[in-house]
Design a protein around this motif. Structure first.
Motif, PDB file in Angstrom:
ATOM      1  N   ILE A  21      -5.010  74.423 -12.529  1.00  0.00           N
ATOM      2  CA  ILE A  21      -4.156  75.904 -11.816  1.00  0.00           C
ATOM      3  C   ILE A  21      -2.962  75.676 -12.812  1.00  0.00           C
ATOM      4  CG2 ILE A  21      -2.910  77.822 -10.498  1.00  0.00           C
ATOM      5  CD1 ILE A  21      -5.839  77.410  -8.960  1.00  0.00           C
ATOM      6  N   ARG A  22      -2.004  74.892 -12.278  1.00  0.00           N
ATOM      7  CA  ARG A  22      -0.612  74.841 -12.875  1.00  0.00           C
ATOM      8  C   ARG A  22      -0.748  74.500 -14.419  1.00  0.00           C
ATOM      9  NH1 ARG A  22       0.050  71.143  -8.175  1.00  0.00           N
ATOM     10  NH2 ARG A  22       1.503  72.709  -6.242  1.00  0.00           N
ATOM     11  N   GLU A  23      -1.481  73.222 -14.264  1.00  0.00           N
ATOM     12  CA  GLU A  23      -1.882  73.691 -16.218  1.00  0.00           C
ATOM     13  C   GLU A  23      -1.614  74.572 -17.030  1.00  0.00           C
ATOM     14  OE1 GLU A  23      -3.484  68.940 -15.821  1.00  0.00           O
ATOM     15  OE2 GLU A  23      -4.216  70.465 -17.175  1.00  0.00           O
ATOM     16  N   GLU A  24      -2.662  75.491 -16.280  1.00  0.00           N
ATOM     17  CA  GLU A  24      -2.847  76.985 -16.992  1.00  0.00           C
ATOM     18  C   GLU A  24      -1.437  77.695 -16.898  1.00  0.00           C
ATOM     19  OE1 GLU A  24      -4.739  77.097 -19.256  1.00  0.00           O
ATOM     20  OE2 GLU A  24      -5.684  75.182 -19.100  1.00  0.00           O
ATOM     21  N   MET A  25      -1.095  77.447 -16.021  1.00  0.00           N
ATOM     22  CA  MET A  25       0.016  79.394 -15.178  1.00  0.00           C
ATOM     23  C   MET A  25       1.179  79.160 -16.092  1.00  0.00           C
ATOM     24  SD  MET A  25      -0.582  81.486 -13.143  1.00  0.00           S
ATOM     25  CE  MET A  25      -2.448  80.885 -14.283  1.00  0.00           C
ATOM     26  N   GLU A  26       1.361  77.446 -15.947  1.00  0.00           N
ATOM     27  CA  GLU A  26       2.967  76.685 -17.242  1.00  0.00           C
ATOM     28  C   GLU A  26       1.882  76.889 -18.568  1.00  0.00           C
ATOM     29  OE1 GLU A  26       3.462  72.812 -15.724  1.00  0.00           O
ATOM     30  OE2 GLU A  26       4.442  73.850 -13.558  1.00  0.00           O
ATOM     31  N   ARG A  27       1.563  76.510 -18.786  1.00  0.00           N
ATOM     32  CA  ARG A  27       0.684  77.424 -20.140  1.00  0.00           C
ATOM     33  C   ARG A  27       0.860  78.044 -20.830  1.00  0.00           C
ATOM     34  NH1 ARG A  27      -3.079  75.479 -24.299  1.00  0.00           N
ATOM     35  NH2 ARG A  27      -4.482  74.018 -22.476  1.00  0.00           N
ATOM     36  N   ALA A  28       0.998  79.258 -19.666  1.00  0.00           N
ATOM     37  CA  ALA A  28       1.177  80.913 -20.293  1.00  0.00           C
ATOM     38  C   ALA A  28       2.384  81.925 -19.208  1.00  0.00           C
ATOM     39  CB  ALA A  28       0.259  81.544 -18.835  1.00  0.00           C
ATOM     40  N   GLY A  29       3.256  81.003 -19.345  1.00  0.00           N
ATOM     41  CA  GLY A  29       4.595  80.701 -19.273  1.00  0.00           C
ATOM     42  C   GLY A  29       4.884  81.284 -17.641  1.00  0.00           C
ATOM     43  N   ALA A  30       4.402  80.906 -16.940  1.00  0.00           N
ATOM     44  CA  ALA A  30       5.221  80.795 -15.310  1.00  0.00           C
ATOM     45  C   ALA A  30       5.367  79.744 -15.029  1.00  0.00           C
ATOM     46  CB  ALA A  30       2.960  81.267 -14.778  1.00  0.00           C
ATOM     47  N   GLN A  31       6.302  80.146 -14.222  1.00  0.00           N
ATOM     48  CA  GLN A  31       7.314  78.774 -13.217  1.00  0.00           C
ATOM     49  C   GLN A  31       7.041  78.894 -11.691  1.00  0.00           C
ATOM     50  OE1 GLN A  31      11.579  79.692 -14.329  1.00  0.00           O
ATOM     51  NE2 GLN A  31      10.591  81.774 -15.663  1.00  0.00           N
ATOM     52  N   GLU A  32       6.608  77.645 -11.508  1.00  0.00           N
ATOM     53  CA  GLU A  32       6.526  78.108 -10.216  1.00  0.00           C
ATOM     54  C   GLU A  32       7.399  77.640  -9.037  1.00  0.00           C
ATOM     55  OE1 GLU A  32       4.031  74.476  -9.169  1.00  0.00           O
ATOM     56  OE2 GLU A  32       3.657  74.265  -7.665  1.00  0.00           O
ATOM     57  N   VAL A  33       7.436  78.409  -7.899  1.00  0.00           N
ATOM     58  CA  VAL A  33       8.230  78.311  -6.931  1.00  0.00           C
ATOM     59  C   VAL A  33       8.003  77.875  -5.656  1.00  0.00           C
ATOM     60  CG1 VAL A  33      10.021  80.559  -8.324  1.00  0.00           C
ATOM     61  CG2 VAL A  33       7.492  80.979  -6.836  1.00  0.00           C
ATOM     62  N   THR A  34       8.358  78.064  -3.660  1.00  0.00           N
ATOM     63  CA  THR A  34       7.326  78.164  -3.313  1.00  0.00           C
ATOM     64  C   THR A  34       8.368  79.487  -2.635  1.00  0.00           C
ATOM     65  OG1 THR A  34       7.200  75.859  -3.506  1.00  0.00           O
ATOM     66  CG2 THR A  34       7.080  77.093  -1.222  1.00  0.00           C
ATOM     67  N   LEU A  35       8.056  80.576  -1.721  1.00  0.00           N
ATOM     68  CA  LEU A  35       8.897  81.734  -1.189  1.00  0.00           C
ATOM     69  C   LEU A  35       8.064  80.923  -0.050  1.00  0.00           C
ATOM     70  CD1 LEU A  35       7.023  84.370  -4.162  1.00  0.00           C
ATOM     71  CD2 LEU A  35       9.389  83.030  -3.604  1.00  0.00           C
ATOM     72  N   PRO A  36       8.661  82.079   0.902  1.00  0.00           N
ATOM     73  CA  PRO A  36       8.585  81.999   2.510  1.00  0.00           C
ATOM     74  C   PRO A  36       6.817  82.217   3.137  1.00  0.00           C
ATOM     75  CG  PRO A  36      10.689  82.226   1.905  1.00  0.00           C
ATOM     76  CD  PRO A  36      10.243  82.816   1.116  1.00  0.00           C
ATOM     77  N   GLY A  37       6.731  81.223   4.447  1.00  0.00           N
ATOM     78  CA  GLY A  37       5.281  81.617   4.516  1.00  0.00           C
ATOM     79  C   GLY A  37       6.048  82.822   6.299  1.00  0.00           C
ATOM     80  N   VAL A  38       6.872  82.810   6.197  1.00  0.00           N
ATOM     81  CA  VAL A  38       6.971  83.503   7.837  1.00  0.00           C
ATOM     82  C   VAL A  38       8.460  84.886   6.869  1.00  0.00           C
ATOM     83  CG1 VAL A  38       8.560  83.153   9.805  1.00  0.00           C
ATOM     84  CG2 VAL A  38       7.080  81.731   9.007  1.00  0.00           C
ATOM     85  N   GLN A  39       7.780  85.548   7.129  1.00  0.00           N
ATOM     86  CA  GLN A  39       8.818  87.197   6.579  1.00  0.00           C
ATOM     87  C   GLN A  39       9.111  87.608   7.379  1.00  0.00           C
ATOM     88  OE1 GLN A  39       6.136  88.563   3.315  1.00  0.00           O
ATOM     89  NE2 GLN A  39       5.412  86.627   2.550  1.00  0.00           N
TER      90      GLN A  39
END
Length: 570
Positions: free
Chosen positions: A57-75
């Motif tokens: 998934i990471r490889e294909e997301m990056e290939r498609a130009g998406a950047q990885e982040v981590t957003l909070p689970g508690v909102q």
RNA sequence: CGGGACAUGGCUCAGCCUGGUAGAGCACUGCGUUCGGGACGCAGGGGUCGGGGGUUCAAAUCCCCCUGUCCCGACCA
């Protein structure tokens, strides 16, 4: 990895709690253990599979130009109130308070959080397009979790969010993600279809689901044999009838007339009693929403598609009316509802517009009406309201439709301005005007993808992992471990394969051959290399392909080539 | 939330109807034998029978309540 050191608790028997094959096999192979309903621990074997899928998934997301982040689970509740979903989402959203009595929830999805981030950071069209993704644990307090990792409450999801300046750019982002999803599921070795889908509580204008084909799937899908139309049955459009009733038929219409149908309530009972086919009857169903009661008319042999109905009448809650409301609106007990004389909105399925001299309920106990025609009552609206059937043609090309079952492993949505407008995520365009950002969101259930892969890849002996997501590529299985030459050669082989970069598991346990073979089959490693006193005599290795059961004797020198060859097509 | 089923050692289950000393197989520990498809012998450890209440001289067993789990439905990405 050494089997003797690994937490890999396999089970001989199917656990009583599991129903579907992937759930049984994941428990038996020591991949998962349940902590509570819909909440699972992921053991080392499964973690390796998760890592493989996430890497793809990471490889294909990056290939498609998406950047990885981590957003909070508690909102915090504030942003959910801004989007309107604090009220909309219902009990599936797990809510709680912090020590200061402020409302929070466990994130079931991250549109609000990511939109909040973007509205603070994006000012200019020059900063767009942007696509952010994360792989993270979500929590949805499902009404009925089931089937192990297939429908959990806590689950790992890849979610991505795209931000664009206009519809065209957003469509491009959507297409790029769509293509990335195709690549991801192909690389995971899955047989799947992308289908048009309803958007549900995420909202937005348009979406596709990625469905892994499996009889155990919870969703029904249709696909056209002639063109590329495919849709979730919840979404599948019914081709509208293209003929009007001709004048000759009109002239033959009869006068509506009461008949007594004592105790005959269901379509089957009434049509048997009157000796007609179900397609000569019109069902009148009373639905209740948060605002009103409505009557819905469909042909006797058709089913109402409540998703279509819900989308049509724009309401929060929709359900079949209870007995009390039916008596109040129709003045008759359940089973005798009809459209004539009702003073609520009447919404009618398109197919009914083709009918004449049909049967309806009489709005009076033990009474139906025959020879009813459309002029006999007022219809507020005609629409496509029913579930597609296998007699319906493809809505695009008129071709024949096939029905299959699928597991939804991914879903891509065009959100439009739904969240950007609600939360005020805007940018300045080239002319200095403020515009709302156009968004899309894109999800993959990682655990569900793994469960789906097992549903599609197993036999009576256990899992058959596709090589790309297998926890190990190769297993070294020494038997006759009391012979030092077997032990030494196995160790040497294990080390050399590791040095070559393979993921290798060596079963160095002091167990009988039968136990080792059974476990090897159960955990589904693509290639098994068996060493014994037989093989070590002439310095050969036995190679067994898990998927095909094929067994070949390989000379030491040819082993790497053979492994490579077999890994490619399993 | 409605309907159904279940809860006995780590796992799979018997015992409950007809109340009276808690069982089997697998797993686990030790010793020995065995070693190409879930081996065998001997010796062991481990269960307040989901929880609470009631009936009874006596409850795993009968009755009530609660909790948990699974299935079907409603609902749901």
């Amino acid at each position: 990895m050494r089997y003797s050191k690994m937490l890999l608790p396999t089970l001989k028997e199917d656990p009583a709690e599991a129903e579907v094959i992937s759930h049984k096999l994941m428990l038996r192979s020591g991949m998962i253990r349940k902590l509570a309903k819909g909440i699972y621990s992921c053991l080392p074997l499964a973690q390796r599979v998760f890592n493989k899928v996430q890497q793809i998934i990471r490889e294909e997301m990056e290939r498609a130009g998406a950047q990885e982040v981590t957003l909070p689970g508690v909102q915090p509740s504030d942003i959910w109130k801004e989007s309107g979903r604090w009220e909309m989402y219902g009990k599936e959203l797990l809510r709680f308070k912090d020590r200061n009595n402020r409302d929070f929830c466990l994130g079931p999805t991250h549109e609000e959080v990511v939109t909040d981030l973007i509205r603070r950071e994006i000012r200019s069209y020059r900063q767009l397009p942007l696509n952010l993704f994360q792989i993270q644990t979500k929590f949805r307090d499902e009404i009925r979790p089931r089937f192990g990792l297939m429908r959990c409450r806590e689950f790992v999801m890849k979610d991505a969010y795209s931000f664009d300046v206009d519809e065209d750019a957003a469509q491009e982002s959507y297409n790029r993600m769509f293509d990335a999803y195709i690549r991801i599921f192909e690389r995971c070795g899955l047989d799947f279809r992308a289908v048009e889908a309803d958007t549900g509580t995420i909202g937005g204008s348009f979406s596709h689901e990625f469905m892994v084909l499996a009889d155990s799937g919870e969703d029904a899908i249709v696909s056209c044999d002639s063109c590329n139309y495919a849709a979730n049955i919840e979404k599948a459009e019914v081709k509208p009838p293209d003929t009007d009733i001709d004048n000759e038929t009109l002239s033959r219409m009869k006068e509506a007339r009461k008949v007594l149908t004592p105790g005959k309530k269901t379509v089957e009972e009434v049509t048997d009693f009157l000796k007609i086919k179900p397609d000569r009857l019109v069902k009148t169903l009373i639905y209740e929403t948060d605002k009103e009661a409505v009557a819905v008319l469909v042909r006797g042999d058709h089913e109402v598609n409540e998703i279509k109905l819900r989308n049509l009448i724009d309401c929060n809650d929709l359900s079949l009316a209870g007995d009390d409301l039916i008596i109040k609106t129709t003045h008759a007990p359940v089973g005798f509802s009809g459209p004539i004389g009702l003073d609520i909105r009447i919404i009618t399925d398109n197919a009914v517009s083709q009918m004449c001299d049909f049967v309806t309920g009489g709005n009076e106990k033990d009474t139906h009406l025959i020879n009813v025609n459309l002029g006999d009552f007022k219809v507020d609206r005609y629409a496509d309201l029913r579930v597609i059937t296998n007699e319906d043609p493809c809505p695009r090309c008129g071709g024949k439709l096939s029905f299959k079952r699928g597991i939804e492993v991914g879903h891509v949505f065009k959100l439009g301005k739904k969240y950007s407008e609600a939360l005020g995520a805007t940018y300045l365009n080239a002319r200095g005007r403020e515009e709302s950002i156009i968004m899309g969101c894109y999800g993959i259930g990682v655990g569900r993808t793994i469960a789906a892969a097992i549903e599609q890849n197993h036999d009576s002996n256990g899992i058959i992992f596709p090589t790309s997501i297998a926890p190990f590529q190769v297993m070294v299985l020494p038997i006759n471990m009391d012979k030092s030459e077997v032990r030494d050669k196995s160790e040497a082989l294990y080390i050399s394969l590791k040095d070559e970069g393979y993921d290798v598991l060596i079963d160095d346990r002091d167990e009988s051959p039968g136990v080792k073979f059974k476990d090897a089959d159960l955990i589904g490693i693509p290639i098994r290399l068996t060493l014994s006193k037989k093989t070590s005599k002439d310095d050969m290795v036995e190679l067994k392909v898990r998927r095909t059961q094929e067994v070949i004797m390989v000379k030491k020198d040819d082993l790497l080539d053979e492994i490579q060859k077999y890994l490619q097509y399993s």
